[in-house]
Design an enzyme around this catalytic site. Structure first.
Site, PDB file in Angstrom:
ATOM      1  N   GLU A 334      62.705 166.979  21.362  1.00 17.90           N
ATOM      2  CA  GLU A 334      61.896 167.712  20.376  1.00 17.90           C
ATOM      3  C   GLU A 334      60.837 168.645  20.972  1.00 17.90           C
ATOM      4  O   GLU A 334      59.685 168.638  20.546  1.00 17.90           O
ATOM      5  CB  GLU A 334      61.234 166.703  19.413  1.00 17.90           C
ATOM      6  CG  GLU A 334      62.250 165.846  18.696  1.00 17.90           C
ATOM      7  CD  GLU A 334      61.635 164.703  17.878  1.00 17.90           C
ATOM      8  OE1 GLU A 334      60.404 164.585  17.853  1.00 17.90           O
ATOM      9  OE2 GLU A 334      62.403 163.940  17.275  1.00 17.90           O
ATOM     10  N   GLU A 439      71.486 161.016  16.106  1.00 17.33           N
ATOM     11  CA  GLU A 439      70.640 160.235  15.185  1.00 17.33           C
ATOM     12  C   GLU A 439      71.085 160.446  13.743  1.00 17.33           C
ATOM     13  O   GLU A 439      70.258 160.694  12.857  1.00 17.33           O
ATOM     14  CB  GLU A 439      69.162 160.634  15.359  1.00 17.33           C
ATOM     15  CG  GLU A 439      68.665 160.516  16.777  1.00 17.33           C
ATOM     16  CD  GLU A 439      67.176 160.782  16.952  1.00 17.33           C
ATOM     17  OE1 GLU A 439      66.445 160.847  15.950  1.00 17.33           O
ATOM     18  OE2 GLU A 439      66.757 160.929  18.112  1.00 17.33           O
TER      19      GLU A 439
HETATM   20  O1  9MR Z   1      63.350 155.310  14.187  1.00 17.58           O
HETATM   21  C1  9MR Z   1      62.205 155.398  15.028  1.00 17.58           C
HETATM   22  C2  9MR Z   1      61.029 154.667  14.397  1.00 17.58           C
HETATM   23  O2  9MR Z   1      61.291 153.280  14.372  1.00 17.58           O
HETATM   24  C3  9MR Z   1      59.773 154.935  15.202  1.00 17.58           C
HETATM   25  O3  9MR Z   1      58.654 154.394  14.538  1.00 17.58           O
HETATM   26  C4  9MR Z   1      59.565 156.436  15.387  1.00 17.58           C
HETATM   27  C5  9MR Z   1      58.397 156.747  16.304  1.00 17.58           C
HETATM   28  O4  9MR Z   1      58.687 156.370  17.612  1.00 17.58           O
HETATM   29  O5  9MR Z   1      60.710 157.016  15.978  1.00 17.58           O
HETATM   30  C6  9MR Z   1      61.868 156.860  15.201  1.00 17.58           C
HETATM   31  O6  9MR Z   1      62.933 157.514  15.870  1.00 17.58           O
HETATM   32  C7  9MR Z   1      62.795 158.913  16.043  1.00 17.58           C
HETATM   33  C8  9MR Z   1      63.507 159.282  17.308  1.00 17.58           C
HETATM   34  O7  9MR Z   1      62.983 158.574  18.397  1.00 17.58           O
HETATM   35  C9  9MR Z   1      63.397 160.780  17.582  1.00 17.58           C
HETATM   36  N1  9MR Z   1      63.864 161.528  16.468  1.00 17.58           N
HETATM   37  C10 9MR Z   1      63.307 161.198  15.168  1.00 17.58           C
HETATM   38  C11 9MR Z   1      63.490 159.703  14.913  1.00 17.58           C
HETATM   39  C12 9MR Z   1      63.011 159.350  13.526  1.00 17.58           C
HETATM   40  O8  9MR Z   1      61.630 159.542  13.419  1.00 17.58           O
END
Ligand code: 9MR
Length: 666
Positions: A334, A439
């Site tokens: 990102e 994802e």
């Molecule tokens: O699904 C993840 C959630 O449990 C966490 O709280 C969050 C923050 O670390 O990240 C979520 O996963 C993210 C991923 O790492 C990167 N892309 C967006 C995802 C959804 O927010």
């Protein structure tokens, strides 16, 4: 029998928690609202994690916060199965304060963000959000956390059920399903791509074996949902206790990641490593001299050294301890901004604009043989963002330092499979990389039959993926972001393949049907939706209008019309695309004819469809003459989505006027 015993124990435990909550000094929740003003008349909150809470003068100050989630929490047992609206007034030196929901469901702990706001240090700002607490959740709590460990002050918290109250306080949860006989996605798609799932740590040590049985049946790739993020790998305690020793190479701790790595190693599963360099979930102390957030930002040279050491140590610790398990790393996550250019973040501030390039250079230098290096981002199919990403990755690809593009794909059924595949091919062609969907989750549409419509969309999406691979798209892995709706980071949008109790959803059937043939089963309670092609016809003479603002514009009925006495004025937008939006969902899949008269000081007014990730212009009208222009045209509205709006926008933020608008099927 064992399962039954467990659910009885779970119920007793849940009841015990509820009782403790009521008797442990907390005010019992009655009715459908919790209102806490920190004035001593109620106490709906308790401490969460390592911190100190001082309450005085209608305010709670949370200090000595040792972790970013430390703060206060509000038990919400009485609200399971309901949608709640949460409003918190907070101030803090933390860049962002967040309200989140935590609950346990079938032995898994879920953490979901409700809302987050960039707050101020000196005056209170509201943080407001809605969330649905799953009916099968036990011990749900709303808690206040931040992106860092600075103090948070809170004054007034309101948690209120929206809509009719669904009282589930004495209703038992649904039984867990046995997945051993389910169709296997990894087998069905073995000629096409690997099929993966992100799993949180709680699945690994879940007391119910069904969760890992499901992973075993369905998937051959696993992504740890959080455990390999910098926040979980960097050892704050050791590093901060002796910053001089760790100045160039912060201490690491893989305790969080070990269970899932062990599981993959023992079960022959391959893992995607997620993620090395990210603007988020990376503690800010990493970016400061002596790791002191009150001091000076570290120099480019020092940050490059820390970056190289981090990438090298993490990749090689995993390889040495779990040889061959991790086959791909999201090296950078990102980095592209949402409004063009690169996202502002500490990495960019300290290293500079080439931090992504440097990260890939170090990753290539230190990566174990055969491990693929990926860039990973969301909305990466959206044309503007795709251009930013391609520009950013081109020199990296030319240097041979990247192998793959990770398209996160948190999508809705508005995304047209064709434009999605087109975006994939563009990455593959222009950068010479392979593609992973990293994802995937697809929000259920807000339709009369959300689960069924989502299933139909999933079928069309996977048919398109199969076609793409048949036609040479190098799509090598499709990973779903989570196992069940209840465990999803956006659980209220029901975006995954399985219900909370592991029963397969129509979405799962859609993925199966795409490769095996057949149609998604219409549910018994399917709601027939009558075709309604009633034309839209607006001359504004009744001084009323359908539709409304897109973002920050305002509509009003005014005089000086094209025809008759009145027309519609759109004004006050702060961007060109702040326009006048009309719902045309009833014309999805139809060929339509439209006509309207338009006038503006802008050079051009566009009539645009608001499709997830692409915004095709139905027409562009030259309004540079400043007079009314009448326009008519046709448009084939794409199918495969359940909701669609069209909107008028001008080429700058000038007002525009609209009259005699018609939209009808051909
Ligand atoms: O699904 C993840 C959630 O449990 C966490 O709280 C969050 C923050 O670390 O990240 C979520 O996963 C993210 C991923 O790492 C990167 N892309 C967006 C995802 C959804 O927010």
């Amino acid at each position: 029998m064992r399962k039954k015993m467990r659910s009885v124990v779970a119920l007793i435990l849940a009841a015990a928690c509820f009782f403790t909550a009521c008797s442990g000094g907390l005010t019992k929740v009655t009715g459908t609202v919790i209102e806490e003003n920190f004035d001593g008349s109620t106490k709906y909150w308790r401490e969460n994690g390592d911190c100190k809470v001082t309450v005085s003068n209608g305010e709670a100050v949370i200090s000595d916060r040792k972790t970013s989630n430390a703060g206060i929490e509000f038990p919400c047992d009485a609200f399971r199965g309901n949608t709640i609206n949460v409003t918190v007034f907070a101030k803090s030196a933390n860049p962002t304060v967040r309200i989140s929901l935590r609950y346990e469901i079938y032995g898994n702990i879920s953490y979901v963000t409700i809302a987050e706001t960039s707050v101020l240090e000196t005056s209170y700002l509201p943080i407001i959000g809605d969330i649905t607490i799953p009916a099968n959740a036990s011990d749900p709590v709303v808690y206040i956390e931040a992106t860092d460990v600075m103090d948070i002050s809170v004054k007034s918290v309101k948690i209120e059920v929206t809509g009719d109250y669904n009282d589930l306080t004495s209703t038992p949860v649904d039984a867990l399903q046995d997945p051993s006989g389910y169709e296997s996605l990894k087998d069905l798609y073995s000629d096409y791509f690997m099929v993966g799932s992100a799993i949180p740590a709680t699945v690994i040590d879940n007391p119910n074996p069904e969760f890992l049985q499901l992973v075993d049946v369905e998937f051959n790739s696993v992504t740890p949902e959080n455990e390999l993020k910098p926040e979980n790998v960097l050892d704050a305690e050791t590093t901060l206790a002796d910053p001089a020793t760790y100045n160039e190479c912060p201490a690491l701790d893989f305790t969080a990641a070990k269970p899932i790595l062990d599981y993959c190693q023992e079960n022959g599963l391959k893992m995607r490593g997620h993620t090395l360099i990210w603007y988020s979930q990376t503690p800010s102390w990493l970016f400061f001299e002596n790791y002191d957030v009150n001091g000076t930002l570290a120099s480019r040279d020092l940050m490059l050294t820390r970056m190289e050491n981090y990438i090298d140590s993490v990749m090689n610790w995993c390889e040495e301890n779990y040889p061959g398990v991790i086959y791909a790393w999201d090296v950078v996550n990102e980095a592209a901004g949402d409004n063009g250019g690169m996202r502002d973040c500490y990495w960019k501030m300290t290293v500079g604009d080439d931090y992504v390039e440097k990260a890939f250079e170090f990753a290539r230098l230190h990566a174990p043989d055969g491990v693929q290096l990926f860039y990973n981002d969301y909305n990466s199919y959206s044309p503007n963002k795709q251009q930013v990403i391609i520009d950013m990755l081109t020199p990296i690809a030319e240097a041979g330092n990247i192998d793959g593009m990770g398209m996160q794909s948190h999508i809705s059924s508005g995304l047209q499979p064709d434009s999605y595949i087109e975006a994939m091919n563009r990455y593959a062609d222009e950068l010479g990389v392979v593609i992973h969907i990293t994802e995937l989750d697809v929000s259920a549409p807000p339709s009369a039959n959300p689960y069924y419509d989502q299933g139909v969309y999933m079928k069309s999406l996977f048919e398109a993926l199969i076609d793409a691979v048949d036609n040479g798209t190098p799509l090598e892995c499709v990973t779903f972001w989570g196992l069940t709706d209840d465990m999803s980071w956006k659980s209220s949008e029901l975006p995954l393949l399985f219900y909370g109790n592991l029963a397969p959803k129509p979405a799962f059937e859609g993925v199966v049907c795409a490769i095996k043939g057949g149609d998604v089963t219409k549910p018994e309670d399917y709601v027939e939706v009558a075709d309604d092609f009633t034309p839209i016809s607006e001359d504004y003479e009744d001084q009323e209008f359908i539709g409304g603002p897109r973002y920050s514009s305002t509509q009003a009925i005014v005089g000086n019309a094209y025809d008759g006495d009145y027309c519609l004025e759109n004004s006050g937008g702060s961007a060109e695309y702040d326009g006048y939006s009309i719902d045309v969902s009833r014309f999805i899949g139809q060929s339509i004819h439209f006509s309207f008269a338009v006038k503006s000081n802008a050079d051009m007014v566009c009539f645009t469809a608001d499709i997830d990730g692409s915004w095709p212009h139905l027409c562009e009208v030259d309004t540079s003459g400043g007079d009314w222009v009448f326009y008519e045209g046709d448009y084939q509205v794409p199918s495969g989505m359940t909701n669609l709006s069209v909107y008028f926008e001008s080429s700058d933020t000038s007002s525009f006027y609209l009259d005699d608008l018609t939209i009808e099927v051909n």
